[in-house]
Design an enzyme around this catalytic site. Sequence first.
Site, PDB file in Angstrom:
ATOM      1  CD  GLN A   1      -2.405   4.623   4.956  1.00  0.00           C
ATOM      2  OE1 GLN A   1      -3.497   4.544   4.395  1.00  0.00           O
ATOM      3  NE2 GLN A   1      -2.171   5.518   5.906  1.00  0.00           N
TER       4      GLN A   1
ATOM      5  CG  ASP B   1      -3.911  -2.215   8.985  1.00  0.00           C
ATOM      6  OD1 ASP B   1      -5.091  -1.824   9.156  1.00  0.00           O
ATOM      7  OD2 ASP B   1      -3.483  -2.615   7.885  1.00  0.00           O
TER       8      ASP B   1
ATOM      9  CG  HIS C   1      -2.075   0.875   1.196  1.00  0.00           C
ATOM     10  ND1 HIS C   1      -2.380   1.667   0.100  1.00  0.00           N
ATOM     11  CD2 HIS C   1      -3.040   1.141   2.122  1.00  0.00           C
ATOM     12  CE1 HIS C   1      -3.482   2.360   0.362  1.00  0.00           C
ATOM     13  NE2 HIS C   1      -3.892   2.062   1.582  1.00  0.00           N
TER      14      HIS C   1
ATOM     15  NE  ARG D   1      -3.400   7.303   1.443  1.00  0.00           N
ATOM     16  CZ  ARG D   1      -4.222   6.281   1.166  1.00  0.00           C
ATOM     17  NH1 ARG D   1      -4.874   5.677   2.139  1.00  0.00           N
ATOM     18  NH2 ARG D   1      -4.343   5.822  -0.069  1.00  0.00           N
TER      19      ARG D   1
ATOM     20  CB  CYS E   1      -3.585   2.666   7.383  1.00  0.00           C
ATOM     21  SG  CYS E   1      -4.207   1.007   7.728  1.00  0.00           S
TER      22      CYS E   1
END
Length: 305
Positions: free
Chosen positions: A131, A221, A128, A289, A261
Site C-alpha cells: 500500500q 484510514d 502494509h 496498487r 487506502c
Amino acid sequence: MRHLITLADLTAIETERIFSITEDLKNKFAKGLREPLLPGRVMALLFEKQSLRTRVSFEAGMTHLGGNTMFLGNEVGFGSRESIADFGRVLGEYVDVVVVRANQHQTVVELAKHCKCSVINGLTNYTHPCQAMADLFTLRELAGPLAGRTLAWVGDANNVVRSLAMGCGRLGMRLMMATPKKYQFDAETLAWLRREVPDLDLHVTTDPVEAVRDALAIYTDVWASMGQEQEREIRLKDFAGYQVNAELLAHAQKGAVFMHCLPARRGEEVTDEVIDGPQSVVVQQAANRMHAQKGILAWLLGAKA
Ligand code: CP
Ligand code: NVA
C-alpha cells in the site's frame, strides 16, 4: 532471493528503482502493452483476511507480466493443518512468489523464514508495505520528488501509517501525524522506526489542524482496522474529532490532495464530500496498487535488476 515484509527491506535506491520500473510498466500498459517479463512464473496468494484491491491487483498484475496465479483458499489449511514452517518449506518448492495477508505479522515473518521463494506481505496487523509503495508512487506522480515535502496522517497509528513512515523515512519525506494520545505509535514501533529509518522526520500531535497545515497530502484510514471490530464503538467516540471533512481540508494548503487506502467508512473517518471531491486521489492510489506491485514483482523476481 529477496522478500518484501516491510519497507525496511528496501534501500532508498531500491525503492526508487522499483518506482522507475513501475512508471515504465504503467506507461506501457496505458499504450496497451503488457510486457511479459515473468513467463511461466507462479504466484500463490494466501489470505487470512478479506481483500479486494490487494488480491485482484496482484492477480491482474501477475497475469499482465505473463505469469500464473493461484489463490489458495481454506482447503489448504494455512495456519491450522500443519506448522507455518512446514507449509512454507513445501509451498516454496512449487511457486516463485507468495503474497500473504495475515492476522499476525509474525506469521509472514515465519513463512518467509522457511520459504525458499520470495514472500510479499499483503498486509498484517503491523504493516502494509505494498500500500505504501503505491501511495508514495502516486504522490511522486502528482508532485515530483518527495524529499522535504510533508505527508499528514489524521487518525489511528495503524499498519498503513507504519509502512508510510518507513517509506517517508527512506525518501526524506516528513510525516505529521494527528492521533489521539491513546492511539499513537507505541514504544516498540518508535524503537523500530528509530532503528530502521533513523532519518525519519516524524512529528506527532493531537491536533488535526496543525497536522494538515503544510501538507502535500492528507491521509486517513478506518478507525478500527480488521481484527479490531470489537473496539469499534469505543474508537468511534475516541476519534470523533479526527474526521477528514471540508472544514479540516480548508486548513490545508491549496492543491493538497486527500488520500485513503480504502475501504473507507464514509461518514466516519472521512465525509462523502471529501472522498468524492476534487482533491481526492483515492482511485488513482487504488489503480497504482497494481502498477506498483508489477514493479515489485519484476524487481523481486529478477526480471529487471
Ligand atoms: N487497501 C487495501 O489493501 O485494500 P484491500 O483490503 O481490499 O486489499
Ligand atoms: N488499516 C486497515 C487497512 C485495510 C486495507 C486494516 O488493516 O483493516
